[in-house]
Design an enzyme around this catalytic site. Structure first.
Site, PDB file in Angstrom:
ATOM      1  N   SER A   1      13.364  -1.899  -3.825  1.00  0.00           N
ATOM      2  CA  SER A   1      13.718  -2.450  -2.502  1.00  0.00           C
ATOM      3  C   SER A   1      15.223  -2.422  -2.333  1.00  0.00           C
ATOM      4  CB  SER A   1      13.181  -3.878  -2.371  1.00  0.00           C
ATOM      5  OG  SER A   1      13.587  -4.642  -3.478  1.00  0.00           O
TER       6      SER A   1
ATOM      7  N   SER B   1      -5.447  -6.790  -6.335  1.00  0.00           N
ATOM      8  CA  SER B   1      -5.755  -5.622  -5.514  1.00  0.00           C
ATOM      9  C   SER B   1      -7.244  -5.325  -5.556  1.00  0.00           C
ATOM     10  CB  SER B   1      -4.976  -4.430  -6.086  1.00  0.00           C
ATOM     11  OG  SER B   1      -5.491  -3.226  -5.583  1.00  0.00           O
TER      12      SER B   1
ATOM     13  N   TYR C   1      -2.181   1.028 -13.565  1.00  0.00           N
ATOM     14  CA  TYR C   1      -1.830   0.065 -12.514  1.00  0.00           C
ATOM     15  C   TYR C   1      -3.008  -0.883 -12.252  1.00  0.00           C
ATOM     16  CZ  TYR C   1      -1.282  -1.997  -7.929  1.00  0.00           C
ATOM     17  OH  TYR C   1      -1.247  -2.908  -6.901  1.00  0.00           O
TER      18      TYR C   1
ATOM     19  N   LYS D   1      -3.608  -5.126 -13.167  1.00  0.00           N
ATOM     20  CA  LYS D   1      -4.038  -6.220 -12.269  1.00  0.00           C
ATOM     21  C   LYS D   1      -5.228  -6.957 -12.872  1.00  0.00           C
ATOM     22  CE  LYS D   1      -0.958  -5.690  -9.142  1.00  0.00           C
ATOM     23  NZ  LYS D   1       0.072  -6.706  -8.949  1.00  0.00           N
TER      24      LYS D   1
ATOM     25  N   ASN E   1       0.877   6.886  -0.494  1.00  0.00           N
ATOM     26  CA  ASN E   1      -0.107   6.241   0.379  1.00  0.00           C
ATOM     27  C   ASN E   1      -0.083   6.851   1.773  1.00  0.00           C
ATOM     28  OD1 ASN E   1       0.981   3.598  -1.454  1.00  0.00           O
ATOM     29  ND2 ASN E   1      -1.187   4.059  -1.409  1.00  0.00           N
TER      30      ASN E   1
ATOM     31  N   SER F   1      -1.630  16.185   3.908  1.00  0.00           N
ATOM     32  CA  SER F   1      -2.833  16.715   3.256  1.00  0.00           C
ATOM     33  C   SER F   1      -3.914  15.651   3.325  1.00  0.00           C
ATOM     34  CB  SER F   1      -2.555  17.030   1.781  1.00  0.00           C
ATOM     35  OG  SER F   1      -1.642  18.085   1.691  1.00  0.00           O
TER      36      SER F   1
ATOM     37  N   ASP G   1     -10.090   9.078  -6.354  1.00  0.00           N
ATOM     38  CA  ASP G   1     -10.384   8.447  -5.061  1.00  0.00           C
ATOM     39  C   ASP G   1     -11.877   8.147  -4.925  1.00  0.00           C
ATOM     40  OD1 ASP G   1      -7.889   8.268  -4.017  1.00  0.00           O
ATOM     41  OD2 ASP G   1      -8.096   9.891  -2.543  1.00  0.00           O
TER      42      ASP G   1
HETATM   43  P1  NAD Z   1       7.032  -3.413  -3.378  1.00  0.00           P
HETATM   44  O1  NAD Z   1       7.388  -2.457  -4.457  1.00  0.00           O
HETATM   45  O2  NAD Z   1       7.495  -3.124  -2.006  1.00  0.00           O
HETATM   46  O3  NAD Z   1       7.547  -4.873  -3.761  1.00  0.00           O
HETATM   47  C1  NAD Z   1       7.663  -5.336  -5.089  1.00  0.00           C
HETATM   48  C2  NAD Z   1       9.037  -5.985  -5.214  1.00  0.00           C
HETATM   49  O4  NAD Z   1       9.169  -6.525  -6.527  1.00  0.00           O
HETATM   50  C3  NAD Z   1      10.200  -5.007  -5.023  1.00  0.00           C
HETATM   51  O5  NAD Z   1      11.167  -5.592  -4.181  1.00  0.00           O
HETATM   52  C4  NAD Z   1      10.756  -4.805  -6.429  1.00  0.00           C
HETATM   53  O6  NAD Z   1      12.139  -4.540  -6.406  1.00  0.00           O
HETATM   54  C5  NAD Z   1      10.417  -6.135  -7.065  1.00  0.00           C
HETATM   55  N1  NAD Z   1      10.220  -6.107  -8.529  1.00  0.00           N
HETATM   56  C6  NAD Z   1       9.430  -5.264  -9.230  1.00  0.00           C
HETATM   57  N2  NAD Z   1       9.478  -5.575 -10.538  1.00  0.00           N
HETATM   58  C7  NAD Z   1      10.304  -6.649 -10.658  1.00  0.00           C
HETATM   59  C8  NAD Z   1      10.738  -7.430 -11.750  1.00  0.00           C
HETATM   60  N3  NAD Z   1      10.359  -7.169 -13.009  1.00  0.00           N
HETATM   61  N4  NAD Z   1      11.580  -8.455 -11.515  1.00  0.00           N
HETATM   62  C9  NAD Z   1      11.998  -8.726 -10.254  1.00  0.00           C
HETATM   63  N5  NAD Z   1      11.609  -8.019  -9.177  1.00  0.00           N
HETATM   64  C10 NAD Z   1      10.777  -6.995  -9.385  1.00  0.00           C
HETATM   65  O7  NAD Z   1       5.450  -3.593  -3.415  1.00  0.00           O
HETATM   66  P2  NAD Z   1       4.488  -4.318  -2.367  1.00  0.00           P
HETATM   67  O8  NAD Z   1       3.695  -3.289  -1.674  1.00  0.00           O
HETATM   68  O9  NAD Z   1       5.252  -5.317  -1.593  1.00  0.00           O
HETATM   69  O10 NAD Z   1       3.502  -5.036  -3.380  1.00  0.00           O
HETATM   70  C11 NAD Z   1       3.670  -6.395  -3.763  1.00  0.00           C
HETATM   71  C12 NAD Z   1       2.567  -6.779  -4.728  1.00  0.00           C
HETATM   72  O11 NAD Z   1       1.303  -6.541  -4.122  1.00  0.00           O
HETATM   73  C13 NAD Z   1       2.566  -5.963  -6.028  1.00  0.00           C
HETATM   74  O12 NAD Z   1       2.182  -6.818  -7.082  1.00  0.00           O
HETATM   75  C14 NAD Z   1       1.496  -4.936  -5.783  1.00  0.00           C
HETATM   76  O13 NAD Z   1       0.928  -4.468  -6.962  1.00  0.00           O
HETATM   77  C15 NAD Z   1       0.499  -5.736  -4.959  1.00  0.00           C
HETATM   78  N6  NAD Z   1      -0.377  -4.879  -4.118  1.00  0.00           N
HETATM   79  C16 NAD Z   1       0.164  -4.007  -3.220  1.00  0.00           C
HETATM   80  C17 NAD Z   1      -0.675  -3.197  -2.451  1.00  0.00           C
HETATM   81  C18 NAD Z   1      -0.104  -2.211  -1.475  1.00  0.00           C
HETATM   82  O14 NAD Z   1      -0.852  -1.330  -1.035  1.00  0.00           O
HETATM   83  N7  NAD Z   1       1.151  -2.299  -1.085  1.00  0.00           N
HETATM   84  C19 NAD Z   1      -2.070  -3.298  -2.581  1.00  0.00           C
HETATM   85  C20 NAD Z   1      -2.584  -4.209  -3.492  1.00  0.00           C
HETATM   86  C21 NAD Z   1      -1.725  -5.015  -4.260  1.00  0.00           C
HETATM   87  N1  UFG Z   2      -5.090   9.989   1.739  1.00  0.00           N
HETATM   88  C1  UFG Z   2      -4.966  11.262   2.240  1.00  0.00           C
HETATM   89  N2  UFG Z   2      -3.747  11.866   2.163  1.00  0.00           N
HETATM   90  C2  UFG Z   2      -2.667  11.266   1.621  1.00  0.00           C
HETATM   91  C3  UFG Z   2      -2.800   9.955   1.106  1.00  0.00           C
HETATM   92  C4  UFG Z   2      -4.030   9.358   1.178  1.00  0.00           C
HETATM   93  O1  UFG Z   2      -5.923  11.845   2.742  1.00  0.00           O
HETATM   94  O2  UFG Z   2      -1.582  11.882   1.575  1.00  0.00           O
HETATM   95  C5  UFG Z   2      -6.393   9.303   1.854  1.00  0.00           C
HETATM   96  C6  UFG Z   2      -6.994   8.901   0.518  1.00  0.00           C
HETATM   97  O3  UFG Z   2      -7.774   9.946   0.002  1.00  0.00           O
HETATM   98  C7  UFG Z   2      -7.808   7.677   0.919  1.00  0.00           C
HETATM   99  C8  UFG Z   2      -6.991   7.035   2.050  1.00  0.00           C
HETATM  100  O4  UFG Z   2      -6.169   8.093   2.549  1.00  0.00           O
HETATM  101  O5  UFG Z   2      -9.051   8.050   1.429  1.00  0.00           O
HETATM  102  C9  UFG Z   2      -6.111   5.885   1.619  1.00  0.00           C
HETATM  103  O6  UFG Z   2      -5.295   6.301   0.526  1.00  0.00           O
HETATM  104  P1  UFG Z   2      -4.039   5.446   0.017  1.00  0.00           P
HETATM  105  O7  UFG Z   2      -3.403   6.231  -1.079  1.00  0.00           O
HETATM  106  O8  UFG Z   2      -3.197   5.041   1.156  1.00  0.00           O
HETATM  107  O9  UFG Z   2      -4.717   4.111  -0.539  1.00  0.00           O
HETATM  108  P2  UFG Z   2      -5.823   3.908  -1.677  1.00  0.00           P
HETATM  109  O10 UFG Z   2      -7.007   3.293  -1.028  1.00  0.00           O
HETATM  110  O11 UFG Z   2      -6.020   5.120  -2.470  1.00  0.00           O
HETATM  111  O12 UFG Z   2      -5.102   2.864  -2.643  1.00  0.00           O
HETATM  112  C10 UFG Z   2      -4.431   1.720  -2.142  1.00  0.00           C
HETATM  113  C11 UFG Z   2      -3.252   1.378  -3.045  1.00  0.00           C
HETATM  114  C12 UFG Z   2      -3.725   0.930  -4.390  1.00  0.00           C
HETATM  115  C13 UFG Z   2      -4.710  -0.168  -4.231  1.00  0.00           C
HETATM  116  C14 UFG Z   2      -5.849   0.242  -3.332  1.00  0.00           C
HETATM  117  C15 UFG Z   2      -6.794  -0.893  -3.100  1.00  0.00           C
HETATM  118  O13 UFG Z   2      -2.417   2.502  -3.226  1.00  0.00           O
HETATM  119  O14 UFG Z   2      -2.638   0.434  -5.110  1.00  0.00           O
HETATM  120  O15 UFG Z   2      -5.314   0.649  -2.071  1.00  0.00           O
HETATM  121  O16 UFG Z   2      -6.096  -2.006  -2.673  1.00  0.00           O
HETATM  122  F1  UFG Z   2      -5.189  -0.485  -5.447  1.00  0.00           F
END
Ligand code: NAD
Ligand code: UFG
Length: 338
Positions: free
Chosen positions: A36, A124, A149, A153, A199, A216, A296
């Site tokens: 970030s 997640s 990953y 979790k 994503n 893609s 996937d």
């Molecule tokens: P993000 O990477 O934008 O935010 C994580 C933040 O934590 C960042 O600002 C990073 O700098 C900070 N960070 C990482 N490791 C650290 C450490 N050791 N000490 C201090 N700061 C640290 O990710 P996000 O999308 O905001 O995700 C937040 C949480 O939600 C994560 O635990 C992620 O696994 C979980 N999550 C995210 C998604 C998603 O699709 N974004 C889905 C399911 C779960």
């Molecule tokens: N997809 C594409 N093209 C791309 C990226 C994704 O077609 O370039 C498709 C994937 O095949 C899937 C959908 O878009 O069908 C969503 O894909 P994402 O990669 O955005 O998300 P996922 O569902 O694969 O995974 C996300 C987070 C994981 C989390 C999971 C469930 O990346 O960390 O949701 O919360 F674990």
């Protein structure tokens, strides 16, 4: 009430901090900016016209955690600090387990030292692996994760259950997010992936700005309505509000271990997402259908009823809102950083 938000400068953490400040919580953020940027902190202040304390550093560092807890009377922690790139976790399992599991052990031990026993944890839907039943309820089997990953979790969920068993004074809320997308309506905070996005929504947004040439689509031969993958996309602001509800529940119950899905309960396909993005933003998204992506699954969406009943949480923003806000943020960010 004072909340320590770890990873508060990140995508979900920044949106949650905004909601916390808007709801008159006091906030202390810990972030090491590994994924970030510092400007996010200023933008949170601009949106809310409120201030908060910030510590830069790594959550693994117990000395720093002790400093934070001794300088601030922390009532509860929301832990977002983790690495989240599925593909990268396969290449770097040691880094992922260290940053996603060991850091939580540091946090928990210092929380215990300071008698702070309320925690909301970012989990997640990935913990369900390839789900046996759709929609997914919290009772569905977890496990069979396909990458470090997801396994990290799962491990932390188990650690939190064990910690609660050992000390029933803890109040712990495990939130299993489905697919958060979109951005704050101000366009000041949003998702900024490093490198080429893995994503879908950030990828679509970068095709729209022409930073990337073509999306893609990973497979159109799944057993879904149009052959493309179906997911439960949830607006990041709704997700942030879910954390406020989870905190309120912990305050009310004081103790207990709670697990909630945070999703909308509605599944949309990749083609739904592309079409909606094009329509509401009046842009063209170039795409081509390619092979399925390894690991996937066809369909993943939540049964959101438990969070509705127990937290009073319902996601209000629809797919159009998600696509509009994502583009609003991306355009602004692209213009300011090119
Ligand atoms: P993000 O990477 O934008 O935010 C994580 C933040 O934590 C960042 O600002 C990073 O700098 C900070 N960070 C990482 N490791 C650290 C450490 N050791 N000490 C201090 N700061 C640290 O990710 P996000 O999308 O905001 O995700 C937040 C949480 O939600 C994560 O635990 C992620 O696994 C979980 N999550 C995210 C998604 C998603 O699709 N974004 C889905 C399911 C779960
Ligand atoms: N997809 C594409 N093209 C791309 C990226 C994704 O077609 O370039 C498709 C994937 O095949 C899937 C959908 O878009 O069908 C969503 O894909 P994402 O990669 O955005 O998300 P996922 O569902 O694969 O995974 C996300 C987070 C994981 C989390 C999971 C469930 O990346 O960390 O949701 O919360 F674990």
């Amino acid at each position: 009430m004072k909340i320590l938000v770890t990873g508060g400068a990140g995508y979900i953490g920044s949106h949650t901090t905004v909601e916390l400040l808007n709801n008159n919580y006091e906030v202390v953020i810990l972030d090491n900016f590994s994924n970030s940027r510092k400007e996010v902190l200023e933008n949170i202040k601009k949106i809310t016209a409120k201030d908060f304390k910030f510590y830069e550093g790594d959550m693994i560092d117990k000395k720093l955690l002790r400093k934070i807890f001794s300088e601030n009377q922390i009532d509860a922690v929301i832990d977002f600090a983790a690495f989240k790139a599925v593909g990268e976790s396969v290449e770097k399992p040691i880094e992922y387990y260290t940053n996603n599991v060991s850091t939580v052990l540091s946090l928990l031990s210092v929380m215990k030292e300071f008698n702070c026993k309320k925690l909301v944890f970012s989990s997640s839907a990935t913990v369900y692996g390839n789900p046996e039943v759709i929609p997914i309820t919290e009772e569905c089997k977890t496990g069979n994760t396909t990458n470090p990953y997801g396994t990290s979790k799962l491990f932390v969920e188990q650690i939190l259950k064990d910690v609660y068993t050992s000390d029933n004074d803890f109040g712990i809320s495990i939130l299993r997010y489905f697919n958060p997308i979109g951005a704050h309506e101000s366009g000041l905070i949003g998702e900024v992936p490093t490198g080429i996005p893995a994503n879908i929504m950030p990828y679509i947004s970068k095709v729209a700005t022409k930073e990337l040439e073509i999306l893609s689509v990973f497979g159109d031969d799944y057993d879904t309505k149009d052959g493309t993958g179906v997911r439960d996309y949830i607006h990041v602001v709704d997700l942030a509000i879910g954390h406020i509800k989870a905190l309120e529940k912990l305050n009310k119950e004081n103790k207990g271990l709670f697990i909630y899905n945070l999703g909308t309960g509605v599944g949309y396909s990749v083609f739904d997402l592309i079409k909606t993005f094009e329509k509401v933003n009046n842009v063209k998204i170039n795409y081509k259908v390619v092979e399925r992506r390894k690991g996937d699954i066809a369909t993943c969406y939540s049964d959101p009823q438990k969070a509705q009943k127990e937290l009073g949480f319902t996601a209000k923003r629809n797919l159009e809102d998600m696509c509009k806000s994502a583009w609003n943020f991306e355009k602004k960010y692209h213009d300011e950083h090119k």
